[in-house]
Design a protein around this motif. Structure first.
Motif, PDB file in Angstrom:
ATOM      1  N   GLU A   1       0.796  -1.368  -0.093  1.00 36.48           N
ATOM      2  CA  GLU A   1       0.119  -0.035   0.124  1.00 36.48           C
ATOM      3  C   GLU A   1       0.983   1.278  -0.088  1.00 36.48           C
ATOM      4  OE1 GLU A   1      -4.276  -1.230   2.046  1.00 36.48           O
ATOM      5  OE2 GLU A   1      -2.571  -0.800   3.320  1.00 36.48           O
ATOM      6  N   ARG A   2       2.043   1.062   0.692  1.00 39.33           N
ATOM      7  CA  ARG A   2       2.911   2.446   0.880  1.00 39.33           C
ATOM      8  C   ARG A   2       3.432   2.473  -0.665  1.00 39.33           C
ATOM      9  NH1 ARG A   2       4.657   0.240   5.796  1.00 39.33           N
ATOM     10  NH2 ARG A   2       6.550  -0.675   4.648  1.00 39.33           N
ATOM     11  N   ARG A   3       3.890   1.499  -1.260  1.00 36.27           N
ATOM     12  CA  ARG A   3       4.519   1.461  -2.777  1.00 36.27           C
ATOM     13  C   ARG A   3       3.368   1.992  -3.621  1.00 36.27           C
ATOM     14  NH1 ARG A   3       8.076   0.367  -6.400  1.00 36.27           N
ATOM     15  NH2 ARG A   3       7.151  -0.912  -8.351  1.00 36.27           N
TER      16      ARG A   3
ATOM     17  N   ALA B   1       2.204   8.999  -6.628  1.00 38.51           N
ATOM     18  CA  ALA B   1       2.567  10.452  -6.500  1.00 38.51           C
ATOM     19  C   ALA B   1       3.671  10.642  -7.489  1.00 38.51           C
ATOM     20  CB  ALA B   1       3.043  10.573  -4.900  1.00 38.51           C
ATOM     21  N   SER B   2       4.543   9.649  -7.600  1.00 38.45           N
ATOM     22  CA  SER B   2       5.912   9.903  -8.627  1.00 38.45           C
ATOM     23  C   SER B   2       5.424   9.653 -10.078  1.00 38.45           C
ATOM     24  CB  SER B   2       7.113   9.044  -7.957  1.00 38.45           C
ATOM     25  OG  SER B   2       6.530   7.584  -8.387  1.00 38.45           O
ATOM     26  N   GLY B   3       4.674   8.626 -10.422  1.00 42.54           N
ATOM     27  CA  GLY B   3       4.187   8.246 -11.590  1.00 42.54           C
ATOM     28  C   GLY B   3       5.295   7.435 -12.264  1.00 42.54           C
ATOM     29  N   GLU B   4       6.361   6.743 -11.393  1.00 43.08           N
ATOM     30  CA  GLU B   4       7.408   5.868 -11.612  1.00 43.08           C
ATOM     31  C   GLU B   4       7.002   4.385 -12.018  1.00 43.08           C
ATOM     32  OE1 GLU B   4      11.161   3.718  -9.241  1.00 43.08           O
ATOM     33  OE2 GLU B   4      10.137   5.334  -8.275  1.00 43.08           O
ATOM     34  N   GLY B   5       7.539   4.059 -13.214  1.00 44.63           N
ATOM     35  CA  GLY B   5       7.127   2.744 -13.663  1.00 44.63           C
ATOM     36  C   GLY B   5       5.845   2.748 -14.683  1.00 44.63           C
ATOM     37  N   GLY B   6       5.137   3.910 -14.677  1.00 48.47           N
ATOM     38  CA  GLY B   6       4.045   4.195 -15.460  1.00 48.47           C
ATOM     39  C   GLY B   6       2.849   3.355 -15.134  1.00 48.47           C
TER      40      GLY B   6
END
Length: 315
Positions: free
Chosen positions: A106-108, A114-119
């Protein structure tokens, strides 16, 4: 009949004394097995061996896949720093780990949003992981519910206020009750109980007895309370002076079978002694007569081949 555990040709020696040699035993679903015998004969050692805390010197113990073993020894040296209810509720194997993994995922998920990392792919994959973990936890909660944990604690004498008390505040006897509650809550496939009524009062013993009677998995029970033992078991494994024996039935039926066996052996021994005395009398009487030589030799040979009967020794 589902086999939950197999003890195959096991041997165990402690302190230079062989407790059992070549012991084999199959444990089936619904078996309630009482272990009886004098102190030091190997009852607790067999439980420890089944629990995996000691290894047999020879032979092996095999558990069926996904069979969980729960063990209540007579003494426990250390206890976790937890309150009573969380200690019992979280004793179900895998529950704390699932919750930790859910919190991590859930944290991930929040971080990815928030970051959009990994799409979008990473977001969907993590969201699926979270959903699956929620499903697994819900399934576990349905099978091992708060209601059941509280019901067991109440049956063993804990009040609602006790649920929040740290284990460190409890006496040794109440700590053992908490451990017993955790084992009953886990519903292990093989439940090992070594003198479980030692720290229980009469109302708790009555509730506990009722609980065990409806326990549909396998259990092993060591108890000095013969009435309690008799109520619970449908098989007996007895550590006798002549070796480990198994009997069908409860404790009273075991005693009856044991007495019947002992009487049969005594009668057979008496019959053999009478026959032996008659043969020896004939040999003594006619040993010097040449006309009786063949008959004397026949009886001598019979004496040499006669069986002996070893009576049961007192423990």
């Amino acid at each position: 009949m589902t086999t939950l555990a197999t003890v195959h040709n096991t041997t165990l020696a402690l302190g230079g004394e062989t407790l059992f040699d070549g012991l084999s035993l199959q444990v089936h679903e619904g078996d309630h097995i009482g272990l009886v015998g004098p102190n030091g004969s190997g009852k607790s050692s067999l439980l420890r061996m089944l629990a995996g805390t000691i290894e047999p010197d020879a032979g092996k113990i095999k558990l069926a896949p996904r069979v969980h073993v729960g063990f209540l020894p007579q003494e426990i040296e250390s206890f976790p720093d937890q309150a009573v209810f969380p200690f019992v509720y979280d004793s179900v194997p895998g529950r704390p780990e699932l919750r930790k993994e859910l919190a991590r995922q859930e944290r991930r998920l929040v971080e990815l949003q928030a970051s959009g990392e990994g799409g979008e792919g990473a977001l969907v994959e993590t969201a699926s992981e979270v959903a699956e973990l929620h499903e697994r936890i819900a399934d576990l909660d349905a099978r091992f519910s708060e209601h059941d944990a509280k019901r067991i604690l109440h049956g063993l004498g804990f009040s609602q206020q006790d649920h929040r008390r740290p284990l460190s505040e409890l006496s040794g006897g109440w700590k053992m009750r908490a451990v017993l509650a955790s084992l009953l809550f886990q519903k292990p496939g093989v439940l090992l109980l070594d003198e479980p009524t030692n720290h229980l009062d009469m109302p708790s013993v009555a509730w506990f007895s009722s609980f065990l009677k409806s326990y549909d998995q396998a259990l092993f029970l060591v108890s000095h309370d013969r009435e309690f033992l008799n109520e619970q078991v449908n098989r007996v494994v007895s550590f006798e002076p002549e070796g480990v024996r198994t009997f069908r039935g409860n404790y009273e039926q075991y005693l009856r079978q044991r007495d019947e066996e002992s009487q049969l052996l005594e009668n057979r021994a008496k019959n053999l002694e009478r026959e032996k005395a008659h043969l020896e009398q004939f040999v003594r009487r006619f040993r010097a007569k040449a006309s009786k030589a063949a008959q004397v030799q026949s009886r001598v040979r019979k004496l040499e081949k006669m069986d002996t009967v070893e009576l049961y020794r007192s423990a």
